[in-house]
Design a protein around this motif. Structure first.
Motif, PDB file in Angstrom:
ATOM      1  N   THR A  92      -6.901  -0.518   1.462  1.00 31.35           N
ATOM      2  CA  THR A  92      -5.970   0.573   1.705  1.00 31.35           C
ATOM      3  C   THR A  92      -4.560   0.008   1.542  1.00 31.35           C
ATOM      4  OG1 THR A  92      -5.747   0.105   4.066  1.00 31.35           O
ATOM      5  CG2 THR A  92      -7.556   1.572   3.408  1.00 31.35           C
ATOM      6  N   PRO A  93      -3.516   0.844   1.469  1.00 33.58           N
ATOM      7  CA  PRO A  93      -2.154   0.324   1.372  1.00 33.58           C
ATOM      8  C   PRO A  93      -1.796  -0.624   2.513  1.00 33.58           C
ATOM      9  CG  PRO A  93      -2.165   2.625   0.772  1.00 33.58           C
ATOM     10  CD  PRO A  93      -3.546   2.316   1.263  1.00 33.58           C
ATOM     11  N   ARG A  94      -2.251  -0.316   3.737  1.00 33.52           N
ATOM     12  CA  ARG A  94      -1.928  -1.189   4.875  1.00 33.52           C
ATOM     13  C   ARG A  94      -2.640  -2.527   4.761  1.00 33.52           C
ATOM     14  NH1 ARG A  94      -1.377   1.903  10.291  1.00 33.52           N
ATOM     15  NH2 ARG A  94       0.192   2.769   8.877  1.00 33.52           N
ATOM     16  N   GLU A  95      -3.906  -2.485   4.363  1.00 37.21           N
ATOM     17  CA  GLU A  95      -4.648  -3.731   4.160  1.00 37.21           C
ATOM     18  C   GLU A  95      -4.045  -4.544   3.032  1.00 37.21           C
ATOM     19  OE1 GLU A  95      -8.984  -1.940   5.609  1.00 37.21           O
ATOM     20  OE2 GLU A  95      -8.421  -1.983   3.481  1.00 37.21           O
ATOM     21  N   ALA A  97      -0.853  -4.605   2.168  1.00 31.62           N
ATOM     22  CA  ALA A  97       0.369  -5.233   2.678  1.00 31.62           C
ATOM     23  C   ALA A  97       0.051  -6.432   3.553  1.00 31.62           C
ATOM     24  CB  ALA A  97       1.190  -4.203   3.461  1.00 31.62           C
ATOM     25  N   GLU A  98      -0.989  -6.307   4.379  1.00 29.89           N
ATOM     26  CA  GLU A  98      -1.369  -7.417   5.261  1.00 29.89           C
ATOM     27  C   GLU A  98      -1.889  -8.605   4.467  1.00 29.89           C
ATOM     28  OE1 GLU A  98      -4.114  -5.485   7.818  1.00 29.89           O
ATOM     29  OE2 GLU A  98      -2.552  -4.660   9.145  1.00 29.89           O
ATOM     30  N   VAL A 168       4.121   5.271  -0.897  1.00 32.00           N
ATOM     31  CA  VAL A 168       3.214   4.937   0.207  1.00 32.00           C
ATOM     32  C   VAL A 168       2.979   3.432   0.263  1.00 32.00           C
ATOM     33  CG1 VAL A 168       0.848   5.153   1.049  1.00 32.00           C
ATOM     34  CG2 VAL A 168       2.066   7.184   0.250  1.00 32.00           C
ATOM     35  N   VAL A 169       2.706   2.833  -0.878  1.00 31.34           N
ATOM     36  CA  VAL A 169       2.410   1.397  -0.924  1.00 31.34           C
ATOM     37  C   VAL A 169       3.645   0.574  -0.567  1.00 31.34           C
ATOM     38  CG1 VAL A 169       1.702  -0.498  -2.431  1.00 31.34           C
ATOM     39  CG2 VAL A 169       0.567   1.723  -2.610  1.00 31.34           C
ATOM     40  N   TYR A 171       6.169   1.494   1.217  1.00 32.36           N
ATOM     41  CA  TYR A 171       6.475   1.684   2.637  1.00 32.36           C
ATOM     42  C   TYR A 171       5.676   0.708   3.493  1.00 32.36           C
ATOM     43  CZ  TYR A 171       6.150   3.621   7.332  1.00 32.36           C
ATOM     44  OH  TYR A 171       6.139   3.754   8.698  1.00 32.36           O
ATOM     45  N   GLU A 172       4.376   0.587   3.219  1.00 33.61           N
ATOM     46  CA  GLU A 172       3.544  -0.327   3.996  1.00 33.61           C
ATOM     47  C   GLU A 172       4.008  -1.772   3.820  1.00 33.61           C
ATOM     48  OE1 GLU A 172       1.524   0.384   6.234  1.00 33.61           O
ATOM     49  OE2 GLU A 172       0.965   2.475   5.875  1.00 33.61           O
ATOM     50  N   VAL A 175       7.343  -2.176   5.906  1.00 33.96           N
ATOM     51  CA  VAL A 175       7.111  -2.259   7.354  1.00 33.96           C
ATOM     52  C   VAL A 175       6.453  -3.587   7.718  1.00 33.96           C
ATOM     53  CG1 VAL A 175       5.832  -1.266   9.286  1.00 33.96           C
ATOM     54  CG2 VAL A 175       7.006   0.235   7.678  1.00 33.96           C
ATOM     55  N   THR A 176       5.441  -3.990   6.965  1.00 33.86           N
ATOM     56  CA  THR A 176       4.729  -5.234   7.265  1.00 33.86           C
ATOM     57  C   THR A 176       5.619  -6.449   7.091  1.00 33.86           C
ATOM     58  OG1 THR A 176       2.657  -4.205   6.551  1.00 33.86           O
ATOM     59  CG2 THR A 176       2.673  -6.592   6.696  1.00 33.86           C
TER      60      THR A 176
END
Length: 263
Positions: A92-95, A97-98, A168-169, A171-172, A175-176
């Motif tokens: 996902t986008p959050r994963e 970024a992490e 969206v990508v 942004y993550e 933030v990260t």
């Protein structure tokens, strides 16, 4: 590390979308834009849609093939709105970024991706690749990618505009990365006034019961249950003394208005 992350657009058809992507990137402090065989670029439409992100457009690198765009990258992630016949390690986008910025092992929803345990270190270059507006990335282009990036959305309408997907990508990633400003939420003068004491609250509840009875809202048979619910509401809020004065002023005005109308 955001400067080492490439946003790569493959064969973008409409130049306005390139401008919109540049704007989305600059919103999130990202500037490394690569364009693979765009149909029209440079373009006045792209500049217009960029809305001030002209520097991102001016710094964009144009190349002929995706292989050329990702040649110096240690990690390549391909965005896709549709599933593929062959099982692919997904993020996902959050994963995403992490994995890039925190370097967490085993990210993603597909257990099979554990075998793709790619770890980035500071200075490594990363490419996040977005395909054509109408058809996305082709299978041979996904063959160049280590992971597939999927944005969770409405299953009945999962097609995102390319600029929205990039936003969206980015942004993550923003933030990260910790670059997002930590602004305090404005709460007016809350905290400048002391909280109301238990005694002040009891006087308020007594006043409220009198006022509600005076205006005909509350009847003796129902007074206990109504007041109990009202107590729960105001106890959750934790009123300060100034707020309590305002509410009691409203109660007094309501009682006065009722008396005047009864005359």
């Amino acid at each position: 590390m955001l400067s080492t992350i490439k946003i790569v657009l493959v064969e973008t058809t409409h130049p306005g979308n390139i401008g919109a992507v540049a704007r989305a990137m600059k919103n999130m402090k990202m500037h490394n834009l690569w364009l693979v065989a765009p149909k029209i670029f440079p373009s006045a439409d792209a500049t217009s849609r960029a809305s001030g992100a002209d520097d991102v457009l001016a710094g964009a690198t144009v190349c002929r093939t995706l292989q050329e765009a990702v040649a110096d990258c240690q990690l390549v992630i391909g965005a896709s709105a549709r599933g593929r016949t062959i099982s692919w390690p997904e993020l996902t986008p959050r994963e995403c970024a992490e994995k890039i910025l925190i370097n967490e092992p085993g990210n993603g929803r597909d257990g099979s991706q554990q075998s793709c345990g790619i770890h980035t270190i500071p200075g490594d270059k990363v490419a996040i690749v977005f395909g054509r507006e109408n058809s996305g990335l082709k299978n041979h282009e996904l063959d160049l990618c280590h992971f597939l990036l999927r944005i969770p959305c409405n299953s009945e309408y999962s097609s995102l505009n390319i600029a929205a997907a990039v936003q969206v990508v980015c942004y993550e990633l923003f933030v990260t990365s910790g670059l997002a400003p930590q602004e305090e939420v404005f709460v007016g003068d809350k905290g400048e006034q002391p909280l109301a004491t238990a005694e002040q609250m009891e006087l308020f509840y007594t006043h409220m019961a009198e006022a509600l009875t005076d205006i005909g809202f509350m009847h003796p048979a129902k007074s206990k249950s109504i007041m109990r619910r009202l107590r729960r509401i105001y106890n959750r809020v934790q009123l300060d003394t100034k707020e309590l004065d305002i509410l009691r002023g409203i109660l007094r005005m309501s009682q006065g208005h009722k008396r005047n109308t009864d005359v």
